[in-house]
Design a protein around this motif. Structure first.
Motif, PDB file in Angstrom:
ATOM      1  N   GLU A  36      49.321  13.679 -28.402  1.00 13.57           N
ATOM      2  CA  GLU A  36      50.298  14.729 -28.114  1.00 13.57           C
ATOM      3  C   GLU A  36      50.218  15.220 -26.670  1.00 13.57           C
ATOM      4  O   GLU A  36      51.004  16.058 -26.253  1.00 13.57           O
ATOM      5  CB  GLU A  36      50.097  15.923 -29.063  1.00 13.57           C
ATOM      6  N   GLY A  37      49.242  14.734 -25.919  1.00 17.59           N
ATOM      7  CA  GLY A  37      49.127  15.103 -24.520  1.00 17.59           C
ATOM      8  C   GLY A  37      48.173  16.243 -24.223  1.00 17.59           C
ATOM      9  O   GLY A  37      47.990  16.622 -23.075  1.00 17.59           O
ATOM     10  N   ARG A  38      47.561  16.807 -25.246  1.00 23.32           N
ATOM     11  CA  ARG A  38      46.576  17.864 -25.001  1.00 23.32           C
ATOM     12  C   ARG A  38      45.267  17.210 -24.585  1.00 23.32           C
ATOM     13  O   ARG A  38      44.875  16.184 -25.125  1.00 23.32           O
ATOM     14  CB  ARG A  38      46.382  18.716 -26.246  1.00 23.32           C
ATOM     15  N   GLY A  39      44.597  17.820 -23.627  1.00 27.72           N
ATOM     16  CA  GLY A  39      43.360  17.222 -23.164  1.00 27.72           C
ATOM     17  C   GLY A  39      42.419  18.227 -22.536  1.00 27.72           C
ATOM     18  O   GLY A  39      42.690  19.424 -22.506  1.00 27.72           O
ATOM     19  N   ALA A  40      41.352  17.711 -22.019  1.00 32.47           N
ATOM     20  CA  ALA A  40      40.287  18.536 -21.445  1.00 32.47           C
ATOM     21  C   ALA A  40      40.526  18.845 -19.974  1.00 32.47           C
ATOM     22  O   ALA A  40      39.689  19.475 -19.340  1.00 32.47           O
ATOM     23  CB  ALA A  40      38.945  17.826 -21.630  1.00 32.47           C
ATOM     24  N   GLY A  41      41.649  18.409 -19.410  1.00 33.18           N
ATOM     25  CA  GLY A  41      41.878  18.631 -17.983  1.00 33.18           C
ATOM     26  C   GLY A  41      40.712  18.089 -17.190  1.00 33.18           C
ATOM     27  O   GLY A  41      40.234  16.982 -17.442  1.00 33.18           O
ATOM     28  N   HIS A  42      40.234  18.869 -16.247  1.00 31.61           N
ATOM     29  CA  HIS A  42      39.031  18.510 -15.492  1.00 31.61           C
ATOM     30  C   HIS A  42      37.874  19.426 -15.878  1.00 31.61           C
ATOM     31  O   HIS A  42      37.025  19.747 -15.053  1.00 31.61           O
ATOM     32  CB  HIS A  42      39.297  18.585 -13.984  1.00 31.61           C
ATOM     33  N   GLY A  43      37.860  19.834 -17.147  1.00 32.82           N
ATOM     34  CA  GLY A  43      36.812  20.714 -17.650  1.00 32.82           C
ATOM     35  C   GLY A  43      35.512  19.988 -17.931  1.00 32.82           C
ATOM     36  O   GLY A  43      35.382  18.781 -17.692  1.00 32.82           O
ATOM     37  N   PRO A  44      34.524  20.726 -18.471  1.00 31.80           N
ATOM     38  CA  PRO A  44      33.184  20.169 -18.700  1.00 31.80           C
ATOM     39  C   PRO A  44      33.145  18.920 -19.573  1.00 31.80           C
ATOM     40  O   PRO A  44      32.353  18.009 -19.307  1.00 31.80           O
ATOM     41  CB  PRO A  44      32.431  21.325 -19.358  1.00 31.80           C
ATOM     42  N   PHE A  60      35.634  16.628 -19.982  1.00 34.10           N
ATOM     43  CA  PHE A  60      36.171  15.527 -19.178  1.00 34.10           C
ATOM     44  C   PHE A  60      35.110  15.038 -18.187  1.00 34.10           C
ATOM     45  O   PHE A  60      34.852  13.834 -18.085  1.00 34.10           O
ATOM     46  CB  PHE A  60      37.428  15.950 -18.406  1.00 34.10           C
ATOM     47  N   VAL A  61      34.506  15.962 -17.436  1.00 25.69           N
ATOM     48  CA  VAL A  61      33.525  15.570 -16.416  1.00 25.69           C
ATOM     49  C   VAL A  61      32.339  14.863 -17.072  1.00 25.69           C
ATOM     50  O   VAL A  61      31.827  13.871 -16.546  1.00 25.69           O
ATOM     51  CB  VAL A  61      33.074  16.772 -15.554  1.00 25.69           C
ATOM     52  N   GLY A  62      31.924  15.326 -18.254  1.00 25.42           N
ATOM     53  CA  GLY A  62      30.819  14.674 -18.956  1.00 25.42           C
ATOM     54  C   GLY A  62      31.137  13.231 -19.320  1.00 25.42           C
ATOM     55  O   GLY A  62      30.314  12.332 -19.126  1.00 25.42           O
ATOM     56  N   VAL A  63      32.339  12.995 -19.846  1.00 23.66           N
ATOM     57  CA  VAL A  63      32.747  11.631 -20.188  1.00 23.66           C
ATOM     58  C   VAL A  63      32.869  10.793 -18.916  1.00 23.66           C
ATOM     59  O   VAL A  63      32.414   9.640 -18.860  1.00 23.66           O
ATOM     60  CB  VAL A  63      34.063  11.635 -21.001  1.00 23.66           C
ATOM     61  N   TYR A  64      33.447  11.366 -17.884  1.00 23.19           N
ATOM     62  CA  TYR A  64      33.624  10.653 -16.615  1.00 23.19           C
ATOM     63  C   TYR A  64      32.276  10.249 -16.014  1.00 23.19           C
ATOM     64  O   TYR A  64      32.086   9.103 -15.598  1.00 23.19           O
ATOM     65  CB  TYR A  64      34.414  11.548 -15.660  1.00 23.19           C
ATOM     66  N   VAL A  65      31.319  11.157 -15.998  1.00 24.01           N
ATOM     67  CA  VAL A  65      29.987  10.849 -15.472  1.00 24.01           C
ATOM     68  C   VAL A  65      29.359   9.726 -16.295  1.00 24.01           C
ATOM     69  O   VAL A  65      28.770   8.788 -15.738  1.00 24.01           O
ATOM     70  CB  VAL A  65      29.093  12.107 -15.443  1.00 24.01           C
ATOM     71  N   GLU A 125      40.801   8.014 -14.751  1.00 24.77           N
ATOM     72  CA  GLU A 125      41.976   8.030 -15.637  1.00 24.77           C
ATOM     73  C   GLU A 125      41.600   7.622 -17.059  1.00 24.77           C
ATOM     74  O   GLU A 125      42.149   8.158 -18.026  1.00 24.77           O
ATOM     75  CB  GLU A 125      43.081   7.149 -15.071  1.00 24.77           C
ATOM     76  N   ILE A 126      40.659   6.697 -17.207  1.00 21.48           N
ATOM     77  CA  ILE A 126      40.180   6.334 -18.543  1.00 21.48           C
ATOM     78  C   ILE A 126      39.506   7.538 -19.197  1.00 21.48           C
ATOM     79  O   ILE A 126      39.692   7.786 -20.394  1.00 21.48           O
ATOM     80  CB  ILE A 126      39.241   5.112 -18.483  1.00 21.48           C
ATOM     81  N   ALA A 127      38.746   8.315 -18.418  1.00 19.73           N
ATOM     82  CA  ALA A 127      38.117   9.528 -18.960  1.00 19.73           C
ATOM     83  C   ALA A 127      39.176  10.518 -19.429  1.00 19.73           C
ATOM     84  O   ALA A 127      39.002  11.182 -20.455  1.00 19.73           O
ATOM     85  CB  ALA A 127      37.188  10.159 -17.919  1.00 19.73           C
ATOM     86  N   HIS A 128      40.291  10.631 -18.693  1.00 18.97           N
ATOM     87  CA  HIS A 128      41.391  11.479 -19.171  1.00 18.97           C
ATOM     88  C   HIS A 128      41.909  10.963 -20.507  1.00 18.97           C
ATOM     89  O   HIS A 128      42.151  11.737 -21.434  1.00 18.97           O
ATOM     90  CB  HIS A 128      42.540  11.526 -18.158  1.00 18.97           C
ATOM     91  N   ALA A 129      42.083   9.641 -20.616  1.00 16.73           N
ATOM     92  CA  ALA A 129      42.572   9.062 -21.867  1.00 16.73           C
ATOM     93  C   ALA A 129      41.601   9.339 -23.014  1.00 16.73           C
ATOM     94  O   ALA A 129      42.027   9.606 -24.140  1.00 16.73           O
ATOM     95  CB  ALA A 129      42.794   7.560 -21.695  1.00 16.73           C
ATOM     96  N   MET A 130      40.313   9.292 -22.732  1.00 13.32           N
ATOM     97  CA  MET A 130      39.303   9.510 -23.767  1.00 13.32           C
ATOM     98  C   MET A 130      39.182  10.972 -24.188  1.00 13.32           C
ATOM     99  O   MET A 130      38.632  11.260 -25.248  1.00 13.32           O
ATOM    100  CB  MET A 130      37.939   9.004 -23.289  1.00 13.32           C
ATOM    101  N   THR A 131      39.658  11.880 -23.358  1.00 13.42           N
ATOM    102  CA  THR A 131      39.508  13.309 -23.668  1.00 13.42           C
ATOM    103  C   THR A 131      40.852  13.985 -23.913  1.00 13.42           C
ATOM    104  O   THR A 131      40.962  15.203 -23.827  1.00 13.42           O
ATOM    105  CB  THR A 131      38.739  14.040 -22.543  1.00 13.42           C
ATOM    106  N   SER A 132      41.869  13.183 -24.233  1.00 18.84           N
ATOM    107  CA  SER A 132      43.168  13.758 -24.560  1.00 18.84           C
ATOM    108  C   SER A 132      43.637  13.235 -25.908  1.00 18.84           C
ATOM    109  O   SER A 132      43.032  12.337 -26.475  1.00 18.84           O
ATOM    110  CB  SER A 132      44.194  13.431 -23.468  1.00 18.84           C
ATOM    111  N   THR A 133      44.716  13.790 -26.394  1.00 13.46           N
ATOM    112  CA  THR A 133      45.279  13.381 -27.675  1.00 13.46           C
ATOM    113  C   THR A 133      46.613  12.686 -27.444  1.00 13.46           C
ATOM    114  O   THR A 133      47.179  12.762 -26.351  1.00 13.46           O
ATOM    115  CB  THR A 133      45.515  14.598 -28.583  1.00 13.46           C
ATOM    116  N   SER A 137      46.493   9.236 -19.873  1.00 17.97           N
ATOM    117  CA  SER A 137      46.619   9.994 -21.110  1.00 17.97           C
ATOM    118  C   SER A 137      46.147   9.109 -22.250  1.00 17.97           C
ATOM    119  O   SER A 137      45.841   7.933 -22.039  1.00 17.97           O
ATOM    120  CB  SER A 137      48.071  10.429 -21.342  1.00 17.97           C
ATOM    121  N   ARG A 138      46.137   9.625 -23.456  1.00 13.07           N
ATOM    122  CA  ARG A 138      45.654   8.860 -24.601  1.00 13.07           C
ATOM    123  C   ARG A 138      46.444   7.562 -24.808  1.00 13.07           C
ATOM    124  O   ARG A 138      45.889   6.560 -25.220  1.00 13.07           O
ATOM    125  CB  ARG A 138      45.717   9.737 -25.862  1.00 13.07           C
TER     126      ARG A 138
END
Length: 143
Positions: free
Chosen positions: A91-99, A101-106, A81-89, A63-64
């Motif tokens: 407050e815990g809201r995030g991109a899940g495994h959406g486009p 998140f996947v873009g940052v992860y790639v 997990e770092i990509a999750h941290a980069m795409t969340s706030t 998470s963030r």
């Protein structure tokens, strides 16, 4: 609860990413890697690493504010997990495994594991996984 989108992404990771990156990061080196990735991406205030006992269902979480991990992880899992941290706030809201998140992860896989971007794009498309090639962290620092 795991969605069909999550299952497709996990299957893709196990089929494509895992065989290409077999490196393991011990817990004692994870914070340094998180800090390096964070700084290289132009960010400040990286999440902190915390110990977590791995289960069959969840190996690690991100998470963030924190990444929780067991004694060691494959580097691609830590980048996930770092990509999750980069795409969340905070407050815990995030991109899940959406486009996004996947873009940052790639982006992280290409930059830090030196995986072939064309191969990743081709296999994501073949597996029906949508991703945003222009995605960036949710909270880029100004200036």
């Amino acid at each position: 609860m795991t969605s069909a989108r999550d299952e497709r992404l996990y299957a893709w990771e196990n089929r494509v990413v895992a065989p290409l990156d077999r490196s393991i990061v011990p817990f004692g080196q994870m914070q340094a890697l998180i800090d390096h990735v964070w700084t290289t991406e132009g960010l400040r205030w990286p999440p902190r690493i915390r110990p977590r006992k791995a289960t069959k269902a969840v190996l690690a979480t991100g998470s963030r504010l924190a990444i929780e991990a067991p004694e060691s992880l494959p580097s691609w899992v830590l980048l996930h997990e770092i990509a999750h941290a980069m795409t969340s706030t905070a407050e815990g809201r995030g991109a899940g495994h959406g486009p996004d998140f996947v873009g940052v992860y790639v982006r992280l896989l290409v930059r830090f594991c030196r995986l072939d971007p064309a191969l990743l794009a081709e296999t994501l498309a073949a597996d029906g996984i949508r991703w945003n090639a222009d995605a960036r962290p949710t909270f880029l620092d100004p200036g």
